[in-house]
Enzyme design. Structure first.
Site, PDB file in Angstrom:
ATOM      1  N   LYS A  19      33.974  33.487  22.432  1.00 30.60           N
ATOM      2  CA  LYS A  19      32.832  33.713  23.321  1.00 30.60           C
ATOM      3  C   LYS A  19      32.469  35.192  23.359  1.00 30.60           C
ATOM      4  O   LYS A  19      31.290  35.548  23.327  1.00 30.60           O
ATOM      5  CB  LYS A  19      33.146  33.221  24.739  1.00 30.60           C
ATOM      6  CG  LYS A  19      33.079  31.710  24.862  1.00 30.60           C
ATOM      7  CD  LYS A  19      33.261  31.243  26.293  1.00 30.60           C
ATOM      8  CE  LYS A  19      33.178  29.723  26.359  1.00 30.60           C
ATOM      9  NZ  LYS A  19      33.502  29.186  27.693  1.00 30.60           N
TER      10      LYS A  19
ATOM     11  N   LYS B 208      25.871  20.584  24.207  1.00 27.95           N
ATOM     12  CA  LYS B 208      24.452  20.631  24.555  1.00 27.95           C
ATOM     13  C   LYS B 208      23.926  22.059  24.500  1.00 27.95           C
ATOM     14  O   LYS B 208      22.731  22.279  24.487  1.00 27.95           O
ATOM     15  CB  LYS B 208      24.224  20.030  25.941  1.00 27.95           C
ATOM     16  CG  LYS B 208      24.522  18.552  25.967  1.00 27.95           C
ATOM     17  CD  LYS B 208      23.678  17.824  26.962  1.00 27.95           C
ATOM     18  CE  LYS B 208      22.427  17.279  26.304  1.00 27.95           C
ATOM     19  NZ  LYS B 208      21.513  16.686  27.253  1.00 27.95           N
TER      20      LYS B 208
ATOM     21  N   LYS C 112      31.527  21.264  17.088  1.00 28.71           N
ATOM     22  CA  LYS C 112      31.817  20.313  18.144  1.00 28.71           C
ATOM     23  C   LYS C 112      30.525  19.922  18.866  1.00 28.71           C
ATOM     24  O   LYS C 112      29.642  20.763  19.039  1.00 28.71           O
ATOM     25  CB  LYS C 112      32.762  21.009  19.138  1.00 28.71           C
ATOM     26  CG  LYS C 112      33.628  20.069  19.925  1.00 28.71           C
ATOM     27  CD  LYS C 112      34.506  20.835  20.882  1.00 28.71           C
ATOM     28  CE  LYS C 112      34.583  20.057  22.165  1.00 28.71           C
ATOM     29  NZ  LYS C 112      35.386  20.643  23.197  1.00 28.71           N
TER      30      LYS C 112
END
Ligand code: TRP
Length: 335
Positions: free
Chosen positions: A118, A206, A203
């Site tokens: 991240k 959304k 993976k």
């Protein structure tokens, strides 16, 4: 610590109320919790304190928290025997989180691959990432340890966080006596990692903003069908489980988890058939599963029963969590 209070092993898990629930969350996590509901003593949480590690719109956060809770129950978690609650309703999560912060070396958190990924994606904005995002695994450890969980059913991307939880628990036990249960990750063999339909190398999520990548739990039937029919496959002909053909492999895995059939049965079923047949059959299977859940979900969302259930869940969770937190505080000289 060995737990001798019940014969059934205890589980704890949670889902973040952000990003929107998708088929991967259902098949990789929630469906299994439901299937194993009577095997274990379960606590399932909607982890809103984890969601705020990145900015959230308050109205949307409240709505999504209710949606995940409604989905847990609509998917089959029975609130009469399984504790279902919202993390922020039980203050011991944040309280134990603080205490564990003081026991967890920074180096352990710096090694977490999810954080490293991240942070890398943020590039020049790295300095602006919240302390909470860095510290998130400690809050997760607190979630798990408060309930003396033996097993943590999660997708394989969370395995490292459960291992960190074990390290933290062992450190507490070494420093202050045998006071915490050391948990293990429980990772399903099939479907632990449902990949995206458009890009099967990633993976299902959304937040990718890739059209057709994820099937949202609340998506319309025609959109679900469209996403499946357009799913990326390859130019080969046979329909077999082959990890070298990630698009096809993912579709077959989804079908396997939904149908409960073995790989051999599925390969026989689709022998001599084309991708179109597979996709149509898969779309039917997805809709047969999701449509009744969606209907139950909508009626729960429109009723105050949901809020009553969550209040009751938090009351039951609090009793357990406060007991563990007190045990830790007493051992550390905070009482
Ligand atoms: N970190 C998990 C995820 O992103 C969510 C989570 C928070 C969790 N606390 C937990 C999962 C405790 C299992 C147990 O999916």
């Amino acid at each position: 610590m060995t737990d001798t209070t019940t014969k059934r092993l205890k589980t704890f898990s949670g889902v973040k109320p952000s990003g929107g629930l998708h088929l991967g969350n259902y098949l990789g996590a929630i469906k299994r919790w439901v299937d194993d509901q009577d095997v274990y003593e379960n606590v399932f949480c909607i982890v809103d304190l984890h969601a705020i590690t990145v900015p959230q719109d308050p109205v949307a956060l409240r709505q999504q928290t209710r949606e995940v809770a409604a989905f847990y129950i609509a998917a089959g978690l029975n609130p009469a025997r399984t504790i279902v609650f919202v993390q922020s309703h039980v203050s011991a999560h944040a309280e134990l989180g603080w205490v564990l912060n003081c026991i967890t070396p920074m180096g352990w958190l710096e090694r977490m691959t999810q954080f490293k990924d991240k942070a890398a994606r943020e590039g020049d904005n790295r300095e602006r990432i919240s302390t909470g995002l860095f510290d998130y695994p400690v809050l997760m450890a607190s979630d798990i340890l408060l309930y003396d969980a033996n097993l943590v059913p999660v997708g394989d991307d969370q395995k490292q966080h459960v291992e960190l939880t074990r390290d933290i628990a062992e450190r507490v036990n070494r420093l202050y006596g045998d006071i915490l249960v050391v948990p293990k990750p429980l990772i399903a063999e099939t479907g632990a990692r449902i990949m995206g339909l458009a890009d099967p190398f990633k993976k299902m999520s959304k937040s990718d903003n890739l059209p057709g990548q994820a099937i949202g739990i609340f998506d319309k039937p025609e959109d679900i069908r469209k996403a499946i029919m357009r799913a990326t496959t390859d130019s080969e002909r046979t329909i077999v489980f082959d990890t070298n053909r990630p698009g096809l492999y993912n579709l077959l895995t989804i079908y396997q988890v939904l149908s409960g059939e073995t790989r051999e049965q599925i390969e026989t079923r689709f022998e001599g058939k084309g991708y179109g047949d597979l996709k149509r059959t898969l779309a039917d299977a997805v809709l047969d599963t999701l449509s009744p859940i969606q209907a139950r979900c909508n009626s729960l969302l429109n009723s105050s029963d949901l809020d009553d259930l969550l209040r009751d869940g938090a009351d039951r969770a609090r009793v357990i969590a406060d007991r563990t937190f007190n045990r830790v505080c007493t051992a550390m000289g905070l009482r």
